[in-house]
Scaffold this motif. Structure first.
Motif, PDB file in Angstrom:
ATOM      1  N   ASP A 167       0.826  -1.228   0.000  1.00 26.45           N
ATOM      2  CA  ASP A 167       0.000   0.000   0.000  1.00 26.45           C
ATOM      3  C   ASP A 167       0.850   1.264   0.000  1.00 26.45           C
ATOM      4  OD1 ASP A 167      -1.827  -1.917   0.479  1.00 26.45           O
ATOM      5  OD2 ASP A 167      -2.741  -0.958   2.251  1.00 26.45           O
ATOM      6  N   THR A 168       1.878   1.268   0.844  1.00 23.36           N
ATOM      7  CA  THR A 168       2.628   2.511   1.018  1.00 23.36           C
ATOM      8  C   THR A 168       3.819   2.630   0.064  1.00 23.36           C
ATOM      9  OG1 THR A 168       3.635   1.379   2.903  1.00 23.36           O
ATOM     10  CG2 THR A 168       1.960   3.038   3.396  1.00 23.36           C
ATOM     11  N   ARG A 169       4.268   1.495  -0.480  1.00 21.16           N
ATOM     12  CA  ARG A 169       5.375   1.526  -1.445  1.00 21.16           C
ATOM     13  C   ARG A 169       5.046   2.477  -2.601  1.00 21.16           C
ATOM     14  NH1 ARG A 169       9.658  -1.556  -3.130  1.00 21.16           N
ATOM     15  NH2 ARG A 169       9.942  -1.445  -5.371  1.00 21.16           N
ATOM     16  N   ASP A 170       3.790   2.382  -3.021  1.00 22.04           N
ATOM     17  CA  ASP A 170       3.321   3.183  -4.139  1.00 22.04           C
ATOM     18  C   ASP A 170       3.419   4.698  -3.864  1.00 22.04           C
ATOM     19  OD1 ASP A 170       2.103   3.135  -6.709  1.00 22.04           O
ATOM     20  OD2 ASP A 170       0.295   3.943  -5.732  1.00 22.04           O
ATOM     21  N   LEU A 171       3.306   5.068  -2.597  1.00 23.35           N
ATOM     22  CA  LEU A 171       3.422   6.499  -2.253  1.00 23.35           C
ATOM     23  C   LEU A 171       4.807   7.025  -2.639  1.00 23.35           C
ATOM     24  CD1 LEU A 171       1.834   6.660   1.332  1.00 23.35           C
ATOM     25  CD2 LEU A 171       0.804   7.365  -0.826  1.00 23.35           C
ATOM     26  N   PHE A 172       5.800   6.154  -2.555  1.00 18.09           N
ATOM     27  CA  PHE A 172       7.179   6.537  -2.912  1.00 18.09           C
ATOM     28  C   PHE A 172       7.415   6.369  -4.422  1.00 18.09           C
ATOM     29  CE2 PHE A 172       9.609   6.928   1.156  1.00 18.09           C
ATOM     30  CZ  PHE A 172       8.557   6.693   2.018  1.00 18.09           C
ATOM     31  N   THR A 173       7.026   5.207  -4.942  1.00 13.76           N
ATOM     32  CA  THR A 173       7.406   4.906  -6.338  1.00 13.76           C
ATOM     33  C   THR A 173       6.588   5.710  -7.358  1.00 13.76           C
ATOM     34  OG1 THR A 173       5.941   3.003  -6.332  1.00 13.76           O
ATOM     35  CG2 THR A 173       8.233   2.562  -5.804  1.00 13.76           C
ATOM     36  N   SER A 174       5.450   6.256  -6.934  1.00 15.42           N
ATOM     37  CA  SER A 174       4.659   7.067  -7.868  1.00 15.42           C
ATOM     38  C   SER A 174       5.204   8.496  -7.980  1.00 15.42           C
ATOM     39  CB  SER A 174       3.190   7.103  -7.432  1.00 15.42           C
ATOM     40  OG  SER A 174       3.105   7.718  -6.162  1.00 15.42           O
ATOM     41  N   ARG A 175       6.209   8.804  -7.187  1.00 18.04           N
ATOM     42  CA  ARG A 175       6.831  10.142  -7.253  1.00 18.04           C
ATOM     43  C   ARG A 175       8.284   9.935  -7.694  1.00 18.04           C
ATOM     44  NH1 ARG A 175       2.931  10.021  -3.621  1.00 18.04           N
ATOM     45  NH2 ARG A 175       1.621  11.882  -3.405  1.00 18.04           N
ATOM     46  N   LYS A 176       8.581  10.358  -8.929  1.00 11.93           N
ATOM     47  CA  LYS A 176       9.866   9.932  -9.501  1.00 11.93           C
ATOM     48  C   LYS A 176      11.094  10.467  -8.742  1.00 11.93           C
ATOM     49  CE  LYS A 176      10.438  13.035 -13.570  1.00 11.93           C
ATOM     50  NZ  LYS A 176      10.896  14.186 -12.865  1.00 11.93           N
ATOM     51  N   ASN A 177      11.004  11.692  -8.225  1.00 12.23           N
ATOM     52  CA  ASN A 177      12.163  12.227  -7.488  1.00 12.23           C
ATOM     53  C   ASN A 177      12.317  11.548  -6.127  1.00 12.23           C
ATOM     54  OD1 ASN A 177      12.701  14.085  -9.563  1.00 12.23           O
ATOM     55  ND2 ASN A 177      11.141  15.477  -8.746  1.00 12.23           N
ATOM     56  N   VAL A 178      11.178  11.259  -5.490  1.00 12.90           N
ATOM     57  CA  VAL A 178      11.215  10.568  -4.189  1.00 12.90           C
ATOM     58  C   VAL A 178      11.767   9.152  -4.401  1.00 12.90           C
ATOM     59  CG1 VAL A 178       9.795   9.635  -2.310  1.00 12.90           C
ATOM     60  CG2 VAL A 178       9.354  11.948  -3.163  1.00 12.90           C
ATOM     61  N   GLU A 179      11.339   8.508  -5.470  1.00 13.43           N
ATOM     62  CA  GLU A 179      11.815   7.140  -5.748  1.00 13.43           C
ATOM     63  C   GLU A 179      13.332   7.144  -6.012  1.00 13.43           C
ATOM     64  OE1 GLU A 179      10.549   5.214  -9.392  1.00 13.43           O
ATOM     65  OE2 GLU A 179      10.546   3.269  -8.377  1.00 13.43           O
ATOM     66  N   ARG A 180      13.782   8.104  -6.800  1.00 13.06           N
ATOM     67  CA  ARG A 180      15.229   8.212  -7.092  1.00 13.06           C
ATOM     68  C   ARG A 180      16.019   8.423  -5.796  1.00 13.06           C
ATOM     69  NH1 ARG A 180      18.131  12.295  -6.040  1.00 13.06           N
ATOM     70  NH2 ARG A 180      16.577  13.847  -6.571  1.00 13.06           N
TER      71      ARG A 180
END
Ligand SMILES: N[C@@H](CCC(=O)N[C@@H](CS)C(=O)NCC(=O)O)C(=O)O
Length: 218
Positions: free
Chosen positions: A184-197
């Motif tokens: 559920d929460t992984r997506d909060l990070f991976t859907s934001r490209k700068n946050v994921e990087r």
């Protein structure tokens, strides 16, 4: 040889992990002292002498005791300024102020919703407690708003406080680690490209990989 600093508490605790990540970045010798929380050892009088709130971590260096993970990290950076990653807490007043600013953002804005989610998604199942879906939804919403601000900031600079990895980034590792492990929460990070990087970069540091290894110890 210098006496190792002592860290009391289980490495799977997010606040203990924060201190361990800092110690490993600074290349400081340490001794990990187990505290059996399921047996309530953190509420016993001897432990309360070094951590009066009955929480982990507690920390000792020479004859001083400290609690509060972020205060412990700042102390380690100051005391061991010449060891390990020398820029971790900045090398001039402006760099340090920027790091402090984002450390405060972590403690005041990121931590409240993310620690509520870590408890619900990672620890409640281990403790055989029922998850509270209302708390999960409310805190996902709060964290989404915080991460929108991070997304913008991380579009302008490589790390939160500037173009170098700092204590401000490090302080986000423990909660983010658990949030990245839950669908559920992984997506909060991976859907934001700068946050994921940013996450990919900070979580691949050797110091953090060692902390994740230590999660396997009691
Ligand atoms: N603000 C404290 C938080 C410490 C904390 O909440 N520790 C948790 C584990 S991550 C704990 O000891 N929980 C048990 C309890 O509160 O009884 C810090 O950063 O050191």
């Amino acid at each position: 040889m210098a006496t190792p600093v002592k860290v009391y508490g289980p490495p799977i605790s997010t606040a203990v992990s924060r201190v361990l990540a800092c110690i490993l970045e600074k290349d400081v010798q340490f001794q990990l002292i187990p505290v059996n929380m399921s047996k309530g050892e953190h509420k016993k009088p001897d432990f309360l002498k070094i951590q009066p709130f009955g929480q982990v971590p507690a920390f000792q260096d020479d004859n001083i005791s400290l609690f509060e993970s972020r205060a412990i990290c700042r102390y380690i950076c100051e005391k061991y300024a010449d060891k390990g990653n020398k820029g971790l807490y900045g090398t001039n007043p402006l760099a340090r102020a920027s790091i402090d600013q984002w450390l405060e953002a972590e403690g005041q804005s990121f931590n409240p919703p993310s620690s509520a989610l870590v408890f619900q998604l990672a620890f409640a199942p281990r403790m055989k407690l029922k998850q509270d879906q209302v708390v999960i939804k409310q805190n996902e919403e709060k964290l989404r708003k915080v991460l929108d601000i991070y997304e913008k900031r991380l579009g302008d600079s490589q790390f939160l406080a500037g173009d170098e990895f700092s204590l401000a980034d490090l302080s986000h590792l423990p909660n983010s680690h658990y949030l990245m492990s839950a669908a559920d929460t992984r997506d909060l990070f991976t859907s934001r490209k700068n946050v994921e990087r940013w996450w990919d970069e900070i979580s691949s540091r050797d110091s953090w990989k060692k902390v994740v290894e230590l999660h396997k110890s009691p």
